[in-house]
Design an enzyme around this catalytic site. Structure first.
Site, mmCIF file in Angstrom:
data_model
loop_
_atom_site.group_PDB
_atom_site.id
_atom_site.type_symbol
_atom_site.label_atom_id
_atom_site.label_comp_id
_atom_site.label_asym_id
_atom_site.label_seq_id
_atom_site.Cartn_x
_atom_site.Cartn_y
_atom_site.Cartn_z
ATOM 1 N N ASN A 102 2.878 44.385 26.581
ATOM 2 C CA ASN A 102 2.164 43.299 25.903
ATOM 3 C C ASN A 102 2.549 42.000 26.611
ATOM 4 O OD1 ASN A 102 0.373 42.446 23.759
ATOM 5 N ND2 ASN A 102 2.120 41.435 22.850
ATOM 6 N N LYS A 103 1.980 40.917 26.152
ATOM 7 C CA LYS A 103 2.191 39.614 26.794
ATOM 8 C C LYS A 103 3.665 39.357 27.069
ATOM 9 C CE LYS A 103 -0.190 37.305 27.996
ATOM 10 N NZ LYS A 103 -0.555 37.264 29.454
ATOM 11 N N ARG B 144 -8.179 43.225 35.821
ATOM 12 C CA ARG B 144 -6.904 43.078 35.103
ATOM 13 C C ARG B 144 -6.344 44.485 34.880
ATOM 14 N NH1 ARG B 144 -6.042 38.859 30.592
ATOM 15 N NH2 ARG B 144 -4.013 38.892 31.621
ATOM 16 N N ARG C 123 -10.417 37.213 27.085
ATOM 17 C CA ARG C 123 -9.102 37.813 27.273
ATOM 18 C C ARG C 123 -8.702 38.546 25.990
ATOM 19 N NH1 ARG C 123 -6.995 35.818 23.606
ATOM 20 N NH2 ARG C 123 -5.111 37.062 23.877
ATOM 21 N N GLY C 124 -7.544 39.238 26.085
ATOM 22 C CA GLY C 124 -7.124 40.105 24.974
ATOM 23 C C GLY C 124 -7.631 41.502 25.283
ATOM 24 N N GLN D 189 -1.438 31.017 24.887
ATOM 25 C CA GLN D 189 -2.431 31.674 24.009
ATOM 26 C C GLN D 189 -2.052 31.518 22.532
ATOM 27 O OE1 GLN D 189 -1.114 33.019 26.760
ATOM 28 N NE2 GLN D 189 -2.482 34.457 27.770
ATOM 29 N N ASP E 186 -1.248 45.731 25.076
ATOM 30 C CA ASP E 186 -2.217 45.911 26.163
ATOM 31 C C ASP E 186 -2.272 47.354 26.642
ATOM 32 O OD1 ASP E 186 -1.431 42.910 26.262
ATOM 33 O OD2 ASP E 186 -3.377 43.137 27.257
HETATM 34 O O1 MRU Z 1 -3.237 37.799 29.187
HETATM 35 P P1 MRU Z 1 -3.899 37.980 27.838
HETATM 36 O O2 MRU Z 1 -4.087 36.703 27.100
HETATM 37 O O3 MRU Z 1 -5.153 38.815 27.931
HETATM 38 O O4 MRU Z 1 -2.836 38.851 27.033
HETATM 39 C C1 MRU Z 1 -3.190 39.292 25.769
HETATM 40 C C2 MRU Z 1 -2.092 39.926 25.026
HETATM 41 O O5 MRU Z 1 -1.026 40.185 25.513
HETATM 42 C C3 MRU Z 1 -2.412 40.343 23.643
HETATM 43 O O6 MRU Z 1 -1.298 40.287 22.829
HETATM 44 C C4 MRU Z 1 -2.914 41.784 23.743
HETATM 45 O O7 MRU Z 1 -3.997 41.883 24.617
HETATM 46 C C5 MRU Z 1 -3.267 42.339 22.446
HETATM 47 S S1 MRU Z 1 -4.861 41.760 22.014
HETATM 48 C C6 MRU Z 1 -5.357 42.318 20.554
#
Ligand code: MRU
Length: 351
Positions: free
Chosen positions: A249-250, A92, A49-50, A198, A239
């Site tokens: 973003n998250k 995703r 993920r990320g 996370q 993201d």
């Molecule tokens: O759902 P996730 O854990 O993939 O979400 C990730 C995030 O929101 C991170 O902050 C984002 O991908 C930046 S990663 C360098």
């Protein structure tokens, strides 16, 4: 410096070798993804993920999924690459890095001449280039962000935008790693990041592994911490960044930006150019992934909500550009007014 390698080729080159992030911080287990089902499942379930990491893993995963088809004729291989690539990219939708990386491979596949083995060879080279470039971009983000972290800096971050989320030392955490490497004292506050944690599971794990001072807090405590004057700056990852600077973003990033603005705390977004999506005009057009109800209701030893109750579970939110103090990118720190023309890093490497 963190030595975490979240995504790499397996020793035999026939698989994508990932850290299974679902098992952290309890166990550090690597897993090999050898089929398109493996790849899609790992991305869907957040084993990998990320945004940058899923771009890298998706590209390498497409190569692995195509490898058994070296005997296809060229047209059949291209059709297969398109179908598998589209399937991986759909898993995703919010993080643009995934579709960006797949598009980059498909452009190479269509653009290069030769038979199926020649196409497969070019695709492997391109996927490796995406991984290598991501590592480089992380380091450059770190170097550009260094100026923002004086000795004794107290940084608040959200989710995990560190080494686990990228092919390198992270985006939001890259300046932290480099500042510590150069002898500065840095303290990080990590939002736990409901519902999948996370921040507490991953950010706290990788920073503590690297010997960096990290304190976990629940998401709803961040504003109070700022009010107490204990946060010098916020740095988060992204993201997808729209052409006007709106940032997906998250989930939980937007309220953090609001709190930061209210308390006069600078709010920085760290991201490589692969996260900038100039084809999307503003955050209103960004598709926000919604995830299943169990992520809220079943994350504890006992259910924490009545069965069958409705659940609102967007995985991301959009922070308006006006709340962003600056973007820390691999090409420098960009302050308002934001202009990203010609900036998106869509250029495939030479084949
Ligand atoms: O759902 P996730 O854990 O993939 O979400 C990730 C995030 O929101 C991170 O902050 C984002 O991908 C930046 S990663 C360098």
């Amino acid at each position: 410096m963190s030595a975490v390698e979240s995504v790499r080729w397996s020793a035999d080159g026939g698989a994508v070798d990932i850290i299974d992030q679902r098992l952290l911080p309890g166990a550090l287990v690597r897993r090999e993804l050898r089929t398109v089902d493996d790849v899609c499942d790992a991305i869907l379930t957040l084993a990998v993920r990320g945004a940058p990491a899923i771009g890298v893993a998706g590209a390498m995963g497409l190569v692995v999924a195509l490898a058994p088809h070296a005997h296809d004729d060229r047209e059949r291989l291209l059709a297969r690459a398109t179908a598998l690539g589209e399937r991986i990219a759909r898993v995703r939708p919010t993080a643009v890095n995934l579709s960006w990386a797949i598009d980059r491979l498909l452009r190479i596949a269509r653009g290069i001449g030769g038979d199926a083995p020649a196409v497969l060879h070019a695709l492997r080279r391109e996927a490796t280039a995406i991984l290598d470039e991501d590592r480089e971009m992380c380091r450059r983000i770190g170097e550009h962000g260094l100026a923002l972290l004086g000795d004794g800096a107290r940084v608040l971050t959200h989710c995990n935008a560190g080494a686990l989320a990228t092919g390198g030392i992270g985006t939001a955490l890259a300046p932290v790693y480099l500042a510590v490497e150069r002898g500065r004292r840095v303290a990080v506050f990590a939002d736990e990041t409901r519902p999948l944690l996370q921040g507490s599971r991953l950010t706290a794990w990788e920073l503590s592994q690297a010997g960096i001072d990290v304190t976990v807090l629940a998401d709803n405590m961040a504003a109070s911490l700022m009010r107490e004057g204990r946060v010098d700056l916020v740095i988060v990852g992204a993201d997808r960044i729209a052409a006007n600077g709106d940032v997906a973003n998250k989930i939980g990033t937007y309220p953090l930006a609001l709190a930061a603005r209210h308390h006069g705390v600078p709010f920085y977004v760290a991201a490589p150019w692969s996260t900038f999506d100039l084809a999307t005009a503003s955050g209103h057009q960004i598709e926000i992934e919604h995830r299943g109800p169990d992520e809220l209701g079943r994350g504890f030893e006992v259910p924490v909500q009545p069965r069958d109750v409705a659940v609102y579970n967007p995985a991301f939110d959009v922070t308006p550009a006006e709340l962003v103090t600056a973007f820390i990118t691999d090409r420098g720190v960009m302050r308002p007014p934001f202009r990203f023309d010609g900036a998106r890093h869509a250029r495939p490497s030479a084949v």
